[in-house]
Design a protein around this motif. Structure first.
Motif, PDB file in Angstrom:
ATOM      1  N   GLU A  16       0.858  -1.183   0.000  1.00  0.00           N
ATOM      2  CA  GLU A  16       0.000   0.000   0.000  1.00  0.00           C
ATOM      3  C   GLU A  16       0.893   1.232   0.000  1.00  0.00           C
ATOM      4  N   THR A  17       0.554   2.179  -0.860  1.00  0.00           N
ATOM      5  CA  THR A  17       1.379   3.362  -1.040  1.00  0.00           C
ATOM      6  C   THR A  17       0.545   4.632  -0.894  1.00  0.00           C
ATOM      7  N   VAL A  18       1.210   5.712  -0.555  1.00  0.00           N
ATOM      8  CA  VAL A  18       0.571   7.023  -0.417  1.00  0.00           C
ATOM      9  C   VAL A  18       1.517   8.078  -0.991  1.00  0.00           C
ATOM     10  N   PRO A  19       1.029   9.292  -1.247  1.00  0.00           N
ATOM     11  CA  PRO A  19       1.937  10.382  -1.626  1.00  0.00           C
ATOM     12  C   PRO A  19       2.990  10.604  -0.541  1.00  0.00           C
ATOM     13  N   GLN A  20       4.144  11.105  -0.935  1.00  0.00           N
ATOM     14  CA  GLN A  20       5.243  11.283   0.014  1.00  0.00           C
ATOM     15  C   GLN A  20       4.898  12.224   1.154  1.00  0.00           C
ATOM     16  N   THR A  21       4.074  13.211   0.883  1.00  0.00           N
ATOM     17  CA  THR A  21       3.674  14.161   1.916  1.00  0.00           C
ATOM     18  C   THR A  21       2.159  14.331   1.892  1.00  0.00           C
ATOM     19  N   ILE A  22       1.643  14.976   2.894  1.00  0.00           N
ATOM     20  CA  ILE A  22       0.195  15.083   3.055  1.00  0.00           C
ATOM     21  C   ILE A  22      -0.461  15.933   1.974  1.00  0.00           C
ATOM     22  N   TYR A 208      -6.572  -4.320   5.320  1.00  0.00           N
ATOM     23  CA  TYR A 208      -6.890  -4.257   3.897  1.00  0.00           C
ATOM     24  C   TYR A 208      -5.788  -4.907   3.064  1.00  0.00           C
ATOM     25  N   CYS A 209      -4.541  -4.607   3.390  1.00  0.00           N
ATOM     26  CA  CYS A 209      -3.395  -5.121   2.641  1.00  0.00           C
ATOM     27  C   CYS A 209      -3.277  -6.637   2.807  1.00  0.00           C
ATOM     28  N   GLU A 210      -3.495  -7.142   4.008  1.00  0.00           N
ATOM     29  CA  GLU A 210      -3.408  -8.581   4.244  1.00  0.00           C
ATOM     30  C   GLU A 210      -4.531  -9.327   3.529  1.00  0.00           C
ATOM     31  N   LYS A 211      -5.697  -8.717   3.431  1.00  0.00           N
ATOM     32  CA  LYS A 211      -6.797  -9.342   2.693  1.00  0.00           C
ATOM     33  C   LYS A 211      -6.455  -9.455   1.209  1.00  0.00           C
ATOM     34  N   ASP A 212      -5.811  -8.443   0.667  1.00  0.00           N
ATOM     35  CA  ASP A 212      -5.400  -8.507  -0.737  1.00  0.00           C
ATOM     36  C   ASP A 212      -4.348  -9.593  -0.943  1.00  0.00           C
ATOM     37  N   THR A 213      -3.434  -9.722  -0.001  1.00  0.00           N
ATOM     38  CA  THR A 213      -2.413 -10.763  -0.086  1.00  0.00           C
ATOM     39  C   THR A 213      -3.060 -12.144  -0.086  1.00  0.00           C
ATOM     40  N   LEU A 214      -4.035 -12.339   0.782  1.00  0.00           N
ATOM     41  CA  LEU A 214      -4.780 -13.594   0.809  1.00  0.00           C
ATOM     42  C   LEU A 214      -5.481 -13.830  -0.523  1.00  0.00           C
ATOM     43  N   SER A 215      -6.059 -12.799  -1.105  1.00  0.00           N
ATOM     44  CA  SER A 215      -6.758 -12.946  -2.377  1.00  0.00           C
ATOM     45  C   SER A 215      -5.818 -13.400  -3.490  1.00  0.00           C
ATOM     46  N   VAL A 216      -4.588 -12.895  -3.488  1.00  0.00           N
ATOM     47  CA  VAL A 216      -3.609 -13.323  -4.490  1.00  0.00           C
ATOM     48  C   VAL A 216      -3.358 -14.828  -4.367  1.00  0.00           C
ATOM     49  N   ALA A 217      -3.216 -15.298  -3.133  1.00  0.00           N
ATOM     50  CA  ALA A 217      -3.010 -16.722  -2.909  1.00  0.00           C
ATOM     51  C   ALA A 217      -4.232 -17.533  -3.360  1.00  0.00           C
ATOM     52  N   GLN A 218      -5.415 -17.014  -3.082  1.00  0.00           N
ATOM     53  CA  GLN A 218      -6.647 -17.709  -3.481  1.00  0.00           C
ATOM     54  C   GLN A 218      -6.759 -17.797  -5.001  1.00  0.00           C
ATOM     55  N   ILE A 219      -6.373 -16.742  -5.692  1.00  0.00           N
ATOM     56  CA  ILE A 219      -6.404 -16.759  -7.159  1.00  0.00           C
ATOM     57  C   ILE A 219      -5.471 -17.832  -7.701  1.00  0.00           C
ATOM     58  N   LEU A 220      -4.275 -17.928  -7.130  1.00  0.00           N
ATOM     59  CA  LEU A 220      -3.347 -18.953  -7.595  1.00  0.00           C
ATOM     60  C   LEU A 220      -3.913 -20.349  -7.358  1.00  0.00           C
ATOM     61  N   LEU A 221      -4.564 -20.546  -6.228  1.00  0.00           N
ATOM     62  CA  LEU A 221      -5.197 -21.840  -5.977  1.00  0.00           C
ATOM     63  C   LEU A 221      -6.246 -22.150  -7.039  1.00  0.00           C
ATOM     64  N   ARG A 222      -7.055 -21.166  -7.392  1.00  0.00           N
ATOM     65  CA  ARG A 222      -8.082 -21.378  -8.421  1.00  0.00           C
ATOM     66  C   ARG A 222      -7.451 -21.671  -9.772  1.00  0.00           C
ATOM     67  N   LEU A 223      -6.350 -20.993 -10.097  1.00  0.00           N
ATOM     68  CA  LEU A 223      -5.660 -21.251 -11.360  1.00  0.00           C
ATOM     69  C   LEU A 223      -5.048 -22.650 -11.392  1.00  0.00           C
ATOM     70  N   ARG A 224      -4.769 -23.197 -10.228  1.00  0.00           N
ATOM     71  CA  ARG A 224      -4.272 -24.569 -10.116  1.00  0.00           C
ATOM     72  C   ARG A 224      -5.415 -25.579  -9.939  1.00  0.00           C
ATOM     73  N   ASN A 225      -6.650 -25.083  -9.934  1.00  0.00           N
ATOM     74  CA  ASN A 225      -7.847 -25.914  -9.740  1.00  0.00           C
ATOM     75  C   ASN A 225      -7.803 -26.647  -8.402  1.00  0.00           C
ATOM     76  N   GLU A 226      -7.416 -25.915  -7.361  1.00  0.00           N
ATOM     77  CA  GLU A 226      -7.350 -26.482  -6.021  1.00  0.00           C
ATOM     78  C   GLU A 226      -8.380 -25.798  -5.120  1.00  0.00           C
ATOM     79  N   GLU A 227      -8.648 -26.434  -3.990  1.00  0.00           N
ATOM     80  CA  GLU A 227      -9.627 -25.909  -3.047  1.00  0.00           C
ATOM     81  C   GLU A 227      -9.144 -24.583  -2.448  1.00  0.00           C
ATOM     82  N   LEU A 228     -10.088 -23.652  -2.305  1.00  0.00           N
ATOM     83  CA  LEU A 228      -9.756 -22.373  -1.687  1.00  0.00           C
ATOM     84  C   LEU A 228      -9.473 -22.549  -0.200  1.00  0.00           C
TER      85      LEU A 228
END
Length: 237
Positions: A16-22, A208-228
């Motif tokens: 997750e990224t933000v502008p360098q300053t406010i 939020y960031c950890e949920k996205d990381t989990l989603s990436v793993a879930q996508i790879l499982l689906r691409l491998r046709n494995e159980e979520l």
């Protein structure tokens, strides 16, 4: 090919990224001018550089990383789990902590980094910010002189393209069509800047960031046709 990969050798990640300053007003005059030049074709006549500054976090030259979340599979007998953790705080420190993880636990030739749109965003962004922060690149991010097949990076967006390189599919859309529980139940990327600078709520960004990381793993499982992964198999450490 991806079916042959050992899941325990893959480090899934999201940043997750933000502008360098406010705000744009806090930049020095040179940076203001350079940002205006960088964004003029995107802004056209619709936005001033100041109005467009909320989007500065997408560029490593004008943004910074506030969270890196990682996840990895761990198997014990017939049981599996997916463990997540996050690096946050001052950018130099979190980058050093992430580098230490790569160099101590994911430093072997068979280890792979995986992210959604990682080849276009996460991996180069981390590398650029490390260089800007004066940090020597870890082997897994140092691509100088490497041939394409030697790059230890896996990209779920790249896998979904199936060679159609003009095609872009967001993480939100891909999880939806693959029947993966959506991680977008709180904030989205466009809100991270406000949550960080206005709400001062890094914990919300971490979730939020950890949920996205989990989603990436879930996508790879689906691409491998494995159980979520089931909720009880996901552990935050």
């Amino acid at each position: 090919m991806i079916a042959k990969l050992k899941l325990e050798n893959i480090l899934f990640l999201d940043i997750e990224t933000v502008p360098q300053t406010i705000s744009f007003d806090t930049l020095d005059d040179t940076t203001k001018s350079l940002y205006a030049d960088k964004t003029k074709y995107l802004r056209k006549d619709e936005f001033t550089p100041e109005d467009y500054y909320e989007r500065a976090g997408i560029w490593a030259e004008f943004g910074k990383i506030v969270c890196i979340s990682v996840g990895y599979f761990k198997s014990t007998g017939d049981n599996r789990s997916f463990r997540t953790t996050s690096f946050h705080g001052e950018e130099h420190m979190l980058l050093m902590e992430f580098k230490s993880l790569l160099e101590t636990h994911f430093n072997r030739p068979h280890h792979i980094l995986c992210a959604h749109n990682g080849k276009e965003f996460d991996f180069p962004y981390i590398a650029r910010r490390m260089i800007i922060q004066g940090i020597e690149l870890p082997h897994k991010l140092n691509l100088f002189g490497k041939k394409p097949w030697e790059v230890p990076h896996l990209d779920t967006l790249d896998l979904w393209k199936f060679g159609d390189y003009k095609h872009y599919t967001s993480l939100k859309l891909l999880t939806h069509i693959l029947g993966i529980p959506s991680p977008k139940d709180d904030i989205d990327g466009s809100e991270v800047r406000n949550v960080f600078y206005e709400d001062n709520d890094i914990d919300r960004i971490i979730v939020y960031c950890e949920k996205d990381t989990l989603s990436v793993a879930q996508i790879l499982l689906r691409l491998r046709n494995e159980e979520l992964l089931e909720p009880h198999e996901v552990i935050s450490v």
